[in-house]
Design a protein around this motif. Structure first.
Motif, PDB file in Angstrom:
ATOM      1  N   THR A   1      53.665  39.274  28.002  1.00 55.91           N
ATOM      2  CA  THR A   1      52.412  39.702  28.603  1.00 55.91           C
ATOM      3  C   THR A   1      52.529  39.628  30.117  1.00 55.91           C
ATOM      4  O   THR A   1      52.987  38.624  30.649  1.00 55.91           O
ATOM      5  CB  THR A   1      51.284  38.776  28.149  1.00 55.91           C
ATOM      6  OG1 THR A   1      51.233  38.828  26.738  1.00 55.91           O
ATOM      7  CG2 THR A   1      49.959  39.228  28.710  1.00 55.91           C
ATOM      8  N   VAL A   2      52.144  40.707  30.796  1.00 63.27           N
ATOM      9  CA  VAL A   2      52.061  40.645  32.249  1.00 63.27           C
ATOM     10  C   VAL A   2      50.716  41.212  32.664  1.00 63.27           C
ATOM     11  O   VAL A   2      50.010  41.812  31.863  1.00 63.27           O
ATOM     12  CB  VAL A   2      53.167  41.462  32.962  1.00 63.27           C
ATOM     13  CG1 VAL A   2      54.485  40.757  32.927  1.00 63.27           C
ATOM     14  CG2 VAL A   2      53.255  42.836  32.395  1.00 63.27           C
ATOM     15  N   PHE A   3      50.379  41.015  33.918  1.00 67.62           N
ATOM     16  CA  PHE A   3      49.112  41.533  34.423  1.00 67.62           C
ATOM     17  C   PHE A   3      49.410  42.531  35.530  1.00 67.62           C
ATOM     18  O   PHE A   3      50.250  42.287  36.390  1.00 67.62           O
ATOM     19  CB  PHE A   3      48.253  40.378  34.940  1.00 67.62           C
ATOM     20  CG  PHE A   3      47.839  39.451  33.851  1.00 67.62           C
ATOM     21  CD1 PHE A   3      46.630  39.631  33.207  1.00 67.62           C
ATOM     22  CD2 PHE A   3      48.679  38.424  33.438  1.00 67.62           C
ATOM     23  CE1 PHE A   3      46.249  38.787  32.182  1.00 67.62           C
ATOM     24  CE2 PHE A   3      48.313  37.582  32.406  1.00 67.62           C
ATOM     25  CZ  PHE A   3      47.085  37.757  31.780  1.00 67.62           C
ATOM     26  N   PHE A   4      48.744  43.665  35.447  1.00 66.72           N
ATOM     27  CA  PHE A   4      48.924  44.719  36.446  1.00 66.72           C
ATOM     28  C   PHE A   4      47.637  44.892  37.226  1.00 66.72           C
ATOM     29  O   PHE A   4      46.553  44.827  36.651  1.00 66.72           O
ATOM     30  CB  PHE A   4      49.240  46.056  35.784  1.00 66.72           C
ATOM     31  CG  PHE A   4      50.645  46.179  35.301  1.00 66.72           C
ATOM     32  CD1 PHE A   4      51.702  46.230  36.198  1.00 66.72           C
ATOM     33  CD2 PHE A   4      50.906  46.264  33.941  1.00 66.72           C
ATOM     34  CE1 PHE A   4      52.994  46.367  35.752  1.00 66.72           C
ATOM     35  CE2 PHE A   4      52.204  46.393  33.496  1.00 66.72           C
ATOM     36  CZ  PHE A   4      53.252  46.440  34.392  1.00 66.72           C
ATOM     37  N   CYS A   5      47.763  45.183  38.512  1.00 63.32           N
ATOM     38  CA  CYS A   5      46.581  45.510  39.296  1.00 63.32           C
ATOM     39  C   CYS A   5      46.281  46.985  39.102  1.00 63.32           C
ATOM     40  O   CYS A   5      47.161  47.826  39.257  1.00 63.32           O
ATOM     41  CB  CYS A   5      46.840  45.214  40.780  1.00 63.32           C
ATOM     42  SG  CYS A   5      45.580  45.899  41.848  1.00 63.32           S
ATOM     43  N   SER A   6      45.052  47.305  38.750  1.00 62.17           N
ATOM     44  CA  SER A   6      44.733  48.709  38.493  1.00 62.17           C
ATOM     45  C   SER A   6      44.568  49.498  39.788  1.00 62.17           C
ATOM     46  O   SER A   6      44.474  50.708  39.779  1.00 62.17           O
ATOM     47  CB  SER A   6      43.460  48.822  37.664  1.00 62.17           C
ATOM     48  OG  SER A   6      42.407  48.208  38.358  1.00 62.17           O
ATOM     49  N   GLU A   7      44.507  48.807  40.928  1.00 60.27           N
ATOM     50  CA  GLU A   7      44.412  49.500  42.213  1.00 60.27           C
ATOM     51  C   GLU A   7      45.783  49.912  42.718  1.00 60.27           C
ATOM     52  O   GLU A   7      46.019  51.052  43.065  1.00 60.27           O
ATOM     53  CB  GLU A   7      43.776  48.568  43.251  1.00 60.27           C
ATOM     54  CG  GLU A   7      42.274  48.600  43.263  1.00 60.27           C
ATOM     55  CD  GLU A   7      41.739  49.912  43.757  1.00 60.27           C
ATOM     56  OE1 GLU A   7      42.140  50.349  44.839  1.00 60.27           O
ATOM     57  OE2 GLU A   7      40.913  50.507  43.039  1.00 60.27           O
ATOM     58  N   CYS A   8      46.711  48.917  42.810  1.00 60.52           N
ATOM     59  CA  CYS A   8      47.987  49.202  43.455  1.00 60.52           C
ATOM     60  C   CYS A   8      49.154  49.121  42.497  1.00 60.52           C
ATOM     61  O   CYS A   8      50.276  49.462  42.856  1.00 60.52           O
ATOM     62  CB  CYS A   8      48.214  48.249  44.634  1.00 60.52           C
ATOM     63  SG  CYS A   8      48.566  46.559  44.098  1.00 60.52           S
TER      64      CYS A   8
ATOM     65  N   ASN B   1      39.310  41.281  41.150  1.00 64.36           N
ATOM     66  CA  ASN B   1      38.987  41.617  39.768  1.00 64.36           C
ATOM     67  C   ASN B   1      39.650  42.881  39.263  1.00 64.36           C
ATOM     68  O   ASN B   1      39.027  43.695  38.592  1.00 64.36           O
ATOM     69  CB  ASN B   1      37.474  41.783  39.625  1.00 64.36           C
ATOM     70  CG  ASN B   1      36.914  40.606  38.878  1.00 64.36           C
ATOM     71  OD1 ASN B   1      37.639  39.947  38.124  1.00 64.36           O
ATOM     72  ND2 ASN B   1      35.650  40.323  39.102  1.00 64.36           N
ATOM     73  N   THR B   2      40.883  43.102  39.622  1.00 62.72           N
ATOM     74  CA  THR B   2      41.539  44.340  39.198  1.00 62.72           C
ATOM     75  C   THR B   2      42.714  44.077  38.265  1.00 62.72           C
ATOM     76  O   THR B   2      43.356  45.004  37.813  1.00 62.72           O
ATOM     77  CB  THR B   2      42.061  45.118  40.415  1.00 62.72           C
ATOM     78  OG1 THR B   2      42.891  44.247  41.163  1.00 62.72           O
ATOM     79  CG2 THR B   2      40.942  45.619  41.290  1.00 62.72           C
ATOM     80  N   MET B   3      43.028  42.803  38.002  1.00 64.32           N
ATOM     81  CA  MET B   3      44.204  42.526  37.170  1.00 64.32           C
ATOM     82  C   MET B   3      43.871  42.782  35.705  1.00 64.32           C
ATOM     83  O   MET B   3      42.843  42.333  35.192  1.00 64.32           O
ATOM     84  CB  MET B   3      44.679  41.076  37.352  1.00 64.32           C
ATOM     85  CG  MET B   3      45.040  40.712  38.789  1.00 64.32           C
ATOM     86  SD  MET B   3      46.189  41.823  39.591  1.00 64.32           S
ATOM     87  CE  MET B   3      47.738  41.284  38.911  1.00 64.32           C
ATOM     88  N   ILE B   4      44.738  43.527  35.051  1.00 68.14           N
ATOM     89  CA  ILE B   4      44.503  43.883  33.655  1.00 68.14           C
ATOM     90  C   ILE B   4      45.695  43.426  32.831  1.00 68.14           C
ATOM     91  O   ILE B   4      46.845  43.655  33.202  1.00 68.14           O
ATOM     92  CB  ILE B   4      44.320  45.406  33.514  1.00 68.14           C
ATOM     93  CG1 ILE B   4      43.043  45.832  34.229  1.00 68.14           C
ATOM     94  CG2 ILE B   4      44.239  45.809  32.066  1.00 68.14           C
ATOM     95  CD1 ILE B   4      42.927  47.311  34.353  1.00 68.14           C
TER      96      ILE B   4
END
Ligand code: TYD
Ligand code: MG
Length: 454
Positions: A6-13, A31-34
């Motif tokens: 599992t990793v977290f991606f920023c939906s902005e950058c 609040n952009t990490m998904i």
């Protein structure tokens, strides 16, 4: 078999993090990490990566010189922003808010491109009938349609299979968020999906020498991955901007491997699609000629001079803390200009609210507009209008001095063509030839004296 991690991606950058964090460590967005499950790499899912070529290393002087063919689309506003046309094998990302006109623009490009070869428009959002309706709207059913193909499909793999069979010159994907790669488990629109879809499309472009245009929705909420996560992958990134209740649309390049990123295209959304605007005079059209607080300058957007009206409103502030608001002009530069007006010219602005607006919704970053901003404020404060047909050019320094602007001659020529008679300019050693009367001012106070405001 290795476990999925599992990793977290920023939906902005698109930045990655192994833990969930409230603020993206890469771009600082909140609040952009998904969360995203990454399947272990297999031969199948590594196929989505962009491969340049499989060949052996080659000495630099032996690399075959590739002639830069370009398809000129015949929509000038789009061609210039692309750097002279569409390059075969390149990938172009068109970002913008939903409803701004991205699908319309690319369908119009498709109609023009049909003159060179087949165009395949893959839509993951709309049915073929809807696109046909839009097509009829923009072309009035008169354009030759025998080279335009539509495909409603959300699976990128089967879409690209169809594309390979058709061998189009231009492939349009509408949109990267609506398409998905079946090799990944995550939902369409997530960061890993958007990347996989774009990677597959870019690889297709390189392999088949097809120009690929991708549409990406810009979203304010972090639910969908925005086009920013793709910016580093594609050759060219264009953004389509405008206000929802205003027909003006601006097309800008923020990255271009095949041209400059300074160019803008100006369109108007009309009943029959996007119409290119002869931009030179557009921003002046609704000008309130004899009102105080209005000043005209000429800025360069890429290679193109644009005549712009700067508006200022100065009003007494009712509370201790005066307000400064700027729309379309850099806020910090505005503060700097106000400080120069106060300190060097002893204008009393400390108890006044100041609002600056660039007419037409443009954003300026050309320092040549400084003098117009200062003059608009001084004119509004004195409640005295500036002369008509007067152009203001000059960058303002901290000491109040006026600095030269780039390509002054071109700006003056543009203004003269639009009927301007005089220009206040910084001093020049060899003044450019011009049809306008050049009034030289060494600093801001000289300039305001010429304008009758001091
Ligand atoms: P669209 O291209 O669907 O936007 P996007 O793909 O960026 O979401 O354009 C949507 C808007 O444009 C819609 O509100 C209708 C308007 N429009 C016109 O005003 N004139 C036209 O000729 C067309 C085709 C659309
Ligand atoms: Mg659309």
């Amino acid at each position: 078999m290795a476990k999925a991690k599992t990793v977290f991606f920023c939906s902005e950058c698109g930045g990655e993090s192994v833990r969930w964090v409230g603020k993206c460590p890469h771009c600082g967005a909140w609040n952009t990490m998904i969360e995203q499950k990454i399947a272990p790499e297999t031969a199948a899912n590594s196929a989505g990566r962009v491969r340049l070529s499989r060949s052996a290393p080659c000495r630099i002087d032996q690399v075959p010189a590739e002639e830069h063919r370009r398809y000129r689309l015949g929509i000038d506003e789009l061609d210039t922003v692309l750097g002279g046309g569409l390059t075969p094998g390149s990938s172009v990302l068109l970002g913008g808010e939903p409803g701004i006109g991205k699908s319309t623009l690319l369908l119009q490009a498709a109609v023009k491109m049909a003159a060179y070869g087949k165009v395949l428009y893959i839509s993951g959002e709309e049915a073929a009938e809807q696109i046909k309706l839009r097509y009829q709207r923009i072309s009035g059913e008169k354009a030759a349609a025998d080279n335009i193909y539509l495909l409603a499909q959300t699976d990128i793999d089967s879409a690209l299979e169809e594309a390979a069979a058709l061998a189009p010159s231009l492939l349009i994907l509408d949109s990267v968020q609506a398409l998905f790669s079946p090799q990944l488990e995550s939902a369409a629109g997530s960061v890993s999906q958007v990347r996989a879809v774009a990677a597959a499309a870019i690889a297709f472009a390189r392999e088949h020498q097809t120009a690929v245009m991708l549409i990406g929705h810009v979203t304010k909420e972090g639910m969908l991955a925005g086009p920013r996560v793709l910016e580093h992958m594609v050759d060219t990134v264009l953004y389509f901007e405008g206000e929802r209740y205003n027909a003006l649309r601006l097309l800008r390049a923020v990255k271009n491997r095949f041209g400059s990123t300074n160019e803008i295209g100006v369109f108007e959304m009309a009943e029959n699609g996007l119409q290119p605007l002869p931009a030179a005079a557009y921003f002046l059209e609704q000008r309130h000629l004899s009102a105080p607080g209005s000043a005209v300058t000429c800025v360069l957007q890429g290679t193109r001079p644009l005549m712009i009206e700067v508006q200022a409103l100065v009003s007494p502030s009712s509370f201790g803390n005066p307000r400064r608001l700027s729309s379309g002009y850099d806020y910090n530069r505005l503060l700097l200009i106000i400080a120069v007006l106060e300190r060097k010219l002893k204008l009393r602005l400390g108890d006044k609210d100041i609002y600056i607006n660039i007419a037409g919704g443009l954003r300026l970053d050309d320092p040549a507009a400084d003098l117009a901003v200062a003059a608009a404020i001084a004119s509004a404060a004195a409640e005295r209008p500036l002369e008509q047909e007067l152009l203001l050019l000059g960058e303002i320094g901290l000491l109040g001095e006026l600095r030269g602007v780039t390509q002054e001659e071109r700006r003056l020529r543009e203004a003269a063509a639009l009927g301007f008679l005089q220009a206040v300019c910084p001093p020049a050693v060899t003044p450019p030839a011009s049809a306008l009367r050049r009034l030289e001012a060494a600093d801001l106070s000289e300039a305001l004296q010429i304008l009758g405001l001091l």
